[in-house]
Structures are given as C-alpha cells and as structure tokens.
Write a protein that holds these residues in place. Structure first.
Motif, short mmCIF file in Angstrom:
data_model
loop_
_atom_site.label_atom_id
_atom_site.label_comp_id
_atom_site.label_asym_id
_atom_site.label_seq_id
_atom_site.Cartn_x
_atom_site.Cartn_y
_atom_site.Cartn_z
N GLN A 281 16.11 -8.54 137.95
CA GLN A 281 17.22 -7.56 139.42
C GLN A 281 16.44 -7.05 140.47
O GLN A 281 14.45 -6.64 139.96
N HIS B 32 16.42 -1.35 140.42
CA HIS B 32 18.04 -0.10 139.41
C HIS B 32 16.99 -0.03 138.34
O HIS B 32 16.55 -0.63 137.27
N ASN B 33 17.33 1.53 137.63
CA ASN B 33 16.16 1.95 136.76
C ASN B 33 16.88 1.12 135.21
O ASN B 33 16.92 0.59 134.21
N TYR B 34 18.57 1.23 135.56
CA TYR B 34 19.26 1.37 134.03
C TYR B 34 19.55 -0.73 133.99
O TYR B 34 20.14 -1.26 134.90
N GLN C 178 27.49 -0.94 138.30
CA GLN C 178 27.46 -2.51 137.99
C GLN C 178 26.82 -3.34 138.42
O GLN C 178 28.00 -3.77 138.87
N TYR C 179 26.12 -3.66 138.64
CA TYR C 179 25.81 -5.18 139.41
C TYR C 179 25.54 -6.58 138.30
O TYR C 179 24.60 -6.11 137.52
N SER D 256 23.29 -4.29 135.50
CA SER D 256 21.70 -3.02 136.63
C SER D 256 22.77 -2.69 137.11
O SER D 256 23.41 -2.26 138.14
N SER D 257 22.45 -1.29 136.83
CA SER D 257 23.27 -0.18 137.85
C SER D 257 22.18 0.49 138.49
O SER D 257 20.54 1.27 137.68
N ILE D 258 21.60 1.70 139.50
CA ILE D 258 20.95 2.89 139.74
C ILE D 258 20.79 3.87 138.14
O ILE D 258 19.89 4.21 138.34
N TYR E 203 28.07 4.41 138.06
CA TYR E 203 27.78 3.97 138.93
C TYR E 203 27.63 2.62 138.71
O TYR E 203 28.12 2.25 137.96
#
Lengths: 113, 112
Positions: free
Chosen positions: A25, A29-31, A102-103, A93-95, A100
């Motif tokens: 990604q 994003h951290n997650y 998820q992409y 992934s997500s911030i 929040y």
C-alpha cells in the motif's frame, strides 16, 4: 496513488507447495490486514499488523505466516498448502483500526488441488 | 462464536423497491458499525458507517438504522437500482485500535 495492490491475481497450487501472496500500500497506513473470503462465510481475519515489525493473529491464522518489515508491504506466506486454503484472499489497510475505513486490494484467488 | 449475525444471505428486489439487510451484534463494547459493498471480482469498499450516538444516518439512497438497546442495525437501500447488485457486508467493532468483525454478507440482486 495505487492504493492497495495484490499479486498474483490468480494461482493454482498443488497440495504441499508453498507460496507468498504479496500486498503493498502507498497510503502510509499503519494498519494492514489479511482476510480470506469463502462463500457464505464472509470475511475472516487471518493476520493483522499495527506497524512495521508488529504482527498478530486473527481468527484463522493456522497454516499462514506474515511479516511486516516496512510500512508499505505485508506479505502472507502459505506453508504446505492444503485444499482447505482454497479461497479468495484480500489484503486491506487503514490509518488506524477500529473506527476507520479499511481500503481493500483486488484480491488473490487461490486454488489448492 | 458469530459476533455479528447478518441476514438474509441473499435478496432479490425489483428495481425501484427497498432493499433491507439486517445485522445483530453481541458485544456491547462495539461502537463502530460500517457497511461495505463488494462488486464481483473486486475488493469490498466502505459504503456508509454509523456510531451509536445517532439512531440513523443517511447518504443518498443508503440509510443505516441503529437500535442500541436491541443491538441491531440495518441497511436500507431506497429506490434500488440494478447497479446496486452486489454483496453487502455489515461489520462491527470497538473503538481504539481494535479490529472490526464482519458479517457473512448478503448478495443483493436488483432485477428490472
């Protein structure tokens, strides 16, 4: 931005073979997450990561391994593939987690025969 | 243990009708309730989300209704269109760094 990318799109494995599903990604994003999707079963979380060097198990981790050496990449390793691992795999992934968005990537369709 | 129960698994609605998908959760710590839409061959994408401080959220033809006491929430699609044909997933999770749990999905088909 490319968002979340996954390779390959399709793969056929023989029982006992191993492979790595790639996920990347470019949104900083951290997650990051790995899910598997089976008909009538929804999305099941395999592993997730809250940042580089930190990973944790989800609901269905058996037979899989992950690593997170960079913020961008989160590969999923299948060791000794079994027919039960036939599925569609999605990386996301997500911030941050929880509340929040998820992409999701486009998915990898894996068949183990 | 199925923490988020979603129904029905499949739904056929005529064009112009209302599509309704229901979800129920068990964990009272959950305070984030998103809905994701997935078209064939694609990954899920966030459609609309709600937090329990409101009972309803509307975005265009899509509305989430939330009943905190019953631990239930639902997605209503007004004036359903063939382009809405997709699989819809509800999800729920606590705030902070915790992850969400997804329902099993509802395959919606809108027929002309």
């Amino acid at each position: 931005n490319a968002g979340v990318t996954q390779t390959p799109k399709f793969r056929i494995l023989k029982i006992g073979q191993s492979m790595t599903l790639q996920c990347a990604q470019d949104m900083n994003h951290n997650y990051m997450y790995w899910y598997r999707q089976d008909p009538g079963m929804g999305l099941k979380l395999i592993y997730y990561s809250v940042g580089a060097g930190i990973t944790d198990k989800g609901e269905v981790p058996n037979g899989y391994n992950v690593s997170r050496s960079t913020t961008e990449d989160f590969p999923l390793r299948l060791e000794l593939a079994a027919p039960s691992q036939t599925s569609v795999y999605f990386c996301a992934s997500s911030i941050v987690a929880g509340g929040y968005e998820q992409y999701f990537g486009p998915g990898t369709r894996l068949t183990v025969t | 243990q199925q923490q988020v129960k979603q129904s029905p698994q499949s739904l056929i609605v005529q064009k112009g009708g209302i599509s309704i998908i229901n979800c129920a959760y068990e964990n009272t710590a959950f305070d984030y309730f998103p809905w994701y839409q997935q078209f064939p061959g694609k990954g899920p994408a966030l459609l609309i989300a709600i937090r329990p401080d409101v009972s309803e959220k509307k975005e265009g033809r899509f509305t989430i209704s939330f009943n905190k006491s019953a631990k239930q929430f639902s997605l209503h699609i007004m004036d359903s269109q063939p382009g809405d044909s997709a699989t819809y997933f509800c999800a729920a999770g606590p705030g902070g760094y915790q992850k969400v749990t997804f329902g099993i999905g509802t395959k919606l088909q809108v027929i002309p």
